[in-house]
Design a protein around this motif. Structure first.
Motif, short mmCIF file in Angstrom:
data_model
loop_
_atom_site.label_atom_id
_atom_site.label_comp_id
_atom_site.label_asym_id
_atom_site.label_seq_id
_atom_site.Cartn_x
_atom_site.Cartn_y
_atom_site.Cartn_z
N SER A 83 -5.99 28.91 -16.09
CA SER A 83 -5.88 28.22 -17.38
C SER A 83 -4.99 26.99 -17.31
N ASP A 84 -4.04 26.96 -16.37
CA ASP A 84 -3.18 25.77 -16.29
C ASP A 84 -3.94 24.56 -15.76
N LYS A 85 -5.13 24.77 -15.22
CA LYS A 85 -5.98 23.67 -14.77
C LYS A 85 -6.93 23.19 -15.87
N GLN A 86 -6.98 23.90 -16.98
CA GLN A 86 -7.97 23.59 -18.03
C GLN A 86 -7.42 22.59 -19.04
N TRP A 87 -7.25 21.36 -18.56
CA TRP A 87 -6.75 20.31 -19.43
C TRP A 87 -7.70 20.05 -20.61
N GLY A 88 -8.96 20.41 -20.45
CA GLY A 88 -9.92 20.19 -21.53
C GLY A 88 -9.58 20.98 -22.77
N LEU A 89 -9.10 22.22 -22.60
CA LEU A 89 -8.72 23.02 -23.76
C LEU A 89 -7.61 22.35 -24.55
N ALA A 90 -6.65 21.76 -23.83
CA ALA A 90 -5.56 21.07 -24.51
C ALA A 90 -6.06 19.81 -25.22
N GLN A 91 -6.99 19.10 -24.56
CA GLN A 91 -7.49 17.86 -25.14
C GLN A 91 -8.19 18.09 -26.47
N ILE A 92 -8.92 19.20 -26.59
CA ILE A 92 -9.62 19.47 -27.85
C ILE A 92 -8.82 20.39 -28.77
N HIS A 93 -7.58 20.72 -28.37
CA HIS A 93 -6.69 21.55 -29.19
C HIS A 93 -7.29 22.91 -29.51
N ALA A 94 -7.97 23.49 -28.51
CA ALA A 94 -8.59 24.80 -28.72
C ALA A 94 -7.57 25.92 -28.95
N PRO A 95 -6.51 26.04 -28.13
CA PRO A 95 -5.57 27.15 -28.36
C PRO A 95 -4.97 27.15 -29.75
N GLU A 96 -4.72 25.96 -30.30
CA GLU A 96 -4.16 25.89 -31.66
C GLU A 96 -5.18 26.38 -32.70
N ALA A 97 -6.46 26.24 -32.39
CA ALA A 97 -7.49 26.67 -33.34
C ALA A 97 -7.65 28.18 -33.37
N TRP A 98 -7.24 28.87 -32.31
CA TRP A 98 -7.49 30.30 -32.22
C TRP A 98 -6.75 31.11 -33.27
N ALA A 99 -5.71 30.52 -33.86
CA ALA A 99 -5.03 31.20 -34.97
C ALA A 99 -5.93 31.28 -36.20
N SER A 100 -6.89 30.35 -36.28
CA SER A 100 -7.81 30.31 -37.42
C SER A 100 -9.13 31.00 -37.13
N SER A 101 -9.60 30.94 -35.86
CA SER A 101 -10.87 31.54 -35.49
C SER A 101 -10.96 31.68 -33.98
#
Length: 351
Positions: free
Chosen positions: A32-50
Motif C-alpha cells: 500500500s505504501d507504493k499506491q500513490w494513486g489512492l492518495a491522489q484521489i483521496h480514497a482512504p479519506e472517503a472510506w469513512a463515508s463509504s
C-alpha cells in the motif's frame, strides 16, 4: 525506460486494430505504501463515508484470476464471451479462457480488477479503491484481442446480472469513432446505451495514443471517459485527452510508463505472472489509461453504495473533480476533463 507497461492489443470488430488501454492506504497491505494513486484521489479519506459495500463492479476485459487472494469472497458469477466463434458464454470469466491457457496479455483484467476493489487490510498485497465492493469477471478478450460484439455481449451480461458499475479498460484505435458515428459499428455503443438505461455507471479508458479524442468505447454516449495522470498529477504523456461528444470525462492515476516501477500503478496479476522488471509473483506495476479507469470505477462504487443513482454518481464525480495547478473543481478542460477524481469530496457531496 520501462515502456513495456503500455500493453497494446487488437480488437477485431470490423477487422480494425484497437488498443487495450493499459498504460497512503489502509494498514495491513504490504504494497500500500507504493499506491500513490489512492492518495491522489483521496480514497482512504472517503472510506469513512463509504467502502462500496453492496456494489458490484463488472470488469469487461481479459478475465480475472478467480483464485487470487485479493478476490477471496469478493467475486460474483461472471462469464466468458471470447469463445473463438463458438457458443457464448463459454466460461466463468477466468483469465485462462475456454482453452484453460493463460496468455501473457491477459494479466490485464486481473490488474484492473485489483485496482478497483482488491481486498483491503487483509495482510496481502494491495488495497482496492472500493474495499467492500464485489467484482464480476467478464472475459471478452483472449490473448489481448476480441471483437466489439464480444465486448457488447459482456456489457449486456453485466447489466442483466446485477452490475452497478461497468469498467471498460479497452479501446479502438483513433478514427474508429467515425464508424460509430456513421452507424457501421454499433455493438459496443448499443450495449453501453442498454446498460445506462438500466441505471449502470459505465466507465471507460480514454486510450494511450496521445490523441485529442477519447477512443471508442469511451467516446460513446453514456460512457464516462477517463484520462490518465502521473504521480505528480500531470497529464500522462501517453494518455488521450478527455474529449468526447457529451464532454463526460475525468482523470485519474494511470502511471508514467517512463520511470521506475513505483511511478506506475501496482495491482494484482494472475498468480506467478509478475514481470522480471518489478513483479512480486502475484503483483506487478503497469501504466496506462487502463489503470486510470478502474480508479474511477472504484469511486463510482463508493458513491453508489451511498444510494446515488447513475446520474448522481456521475454528477458527484465530475462536480468535485479538481484541476491540478489551477485548483478549480468541476470545470471542464480538454486535458483533464472535469479534473482528477476526488473520492473524499465526492463522497461528502450531498445526495
Amino acid at each position: 525506460m520501462r515502456m513495456r507497461t503500455l500493453i497494446t492489443t487488437s480488437v477485431i470488430g470490423l477487422g480494425l486494430l484497437a488498443s487495450q488501454a493499459t498504460a497512503t492506504a489502509a494498514g495491513g497491505d504490504p504494497l500500500s505504501d507504493k499506491q500513490w494513486g489512492l492518495a491522489q484521489i483521496h480514497a482512504p479519506e472517503a472510506w469513512a463515508s463509504s467502502t462500496g459495500a453492496g456494489e458490484v463492479i463488472a470488469v469487461v476485459d481479459t478475465g480475472v484470476d478467480l483464485g487470487h487472494p485479493e478476490f477471496a469472497g469478493k467475486l460474483v458469477p461472471g462469464a466468458t464471451f471470447a469463445c473463438g466463434g463458438g457458443p457464448a458464454p463459454c466460461g466463468d470469466g477466468d483469465w485462462r479462457g475456454a482453452d484453460g491457457v493463460g496468455q501473457e496479455p491477459d494479466v490485464h483484467g486481473t490488474h484492473v480488477a485489483g485496482i478497483a476493489a482488491a481486498s483491503t487490510g487483509n495482510g496481502t498485497g494491495i488495497a482496492g479503491v472500493a474495499p467492500d465492493a464485489r467484482i464480476m469477471p467478464i472475459k471478452a478478450l483472449e490473448n489481448g484481442s476480441g471483437s466489439f460484439d464480444d465486448i457488447g455481449a459482456g456489457i449486456r451480461y453485466a447489466a442483466d446480472h446485477g452490475a452497478n458499475v461497468i469498467n471498460l479498460s479497452v479501446g479502438a484505435l483513433p478514427g474508429t469513432q467515425l464508424l460509430t458515428l456513421l452507424g457501421q459499428e454499433s455493438a459496443a455503443k448499443d450495449a453501453i446505451a442498454y446498460a445506462r438505461e438500466r441505471g449502470v455507471v459505465v466507465v471507460a479508458s480514454a486510450g494511450n495514443e496521445t490523441s485529442p479524442l477519447c477512443d471508442t468505447p469511451a467516446w460513446e454516449e453514456g460512457a464516462l471517459c477517463v484520462a490518465a495522470t502521473d504521480a505528480n498529477e500531470m497529464h500522462a504523456v501517453y494518455s488521450n485527452l478527455g474529449v468526447s461528444p457529451d464532454a463526460k470525462a475525468v482523470s485519474a492515476p494511470g502511471g508514467s510508463s517512463l520511470g521506475d516501477c513505483d511511478a506506475d500503478v501496482w495491482s494484482a496479476v494472475p498468480r506467478g505472472t509478475g514481470s522480471p522488471e518489478c513483479g512480486q509473483g502475484d503483483y506487478d506495476a503497469l501504466a496506462g489509461t487502463s489503470m486510470a479507469a478502474p480508479q474511477v470505477a472504484g469511486v463510482a462504487a463508493l458513491l453508489g453504495a451511498q444510494g446515488r443513482d447513475a446520474d448522481g454518481v456521475e454528477r458527484a464525480l465530475m462536480d468535485t473533480a479538481r484541476t491540478p495547478i489551477l485548483g478549480t473543481r468541476g470545470m471542464f478542460d480538454p486535458i483533464y476533463g472535469y479534473g482528477v477524481v476526488d473520492a473524499a469530496a465526492a463522497a461528502t457531496q450531498p445526495l
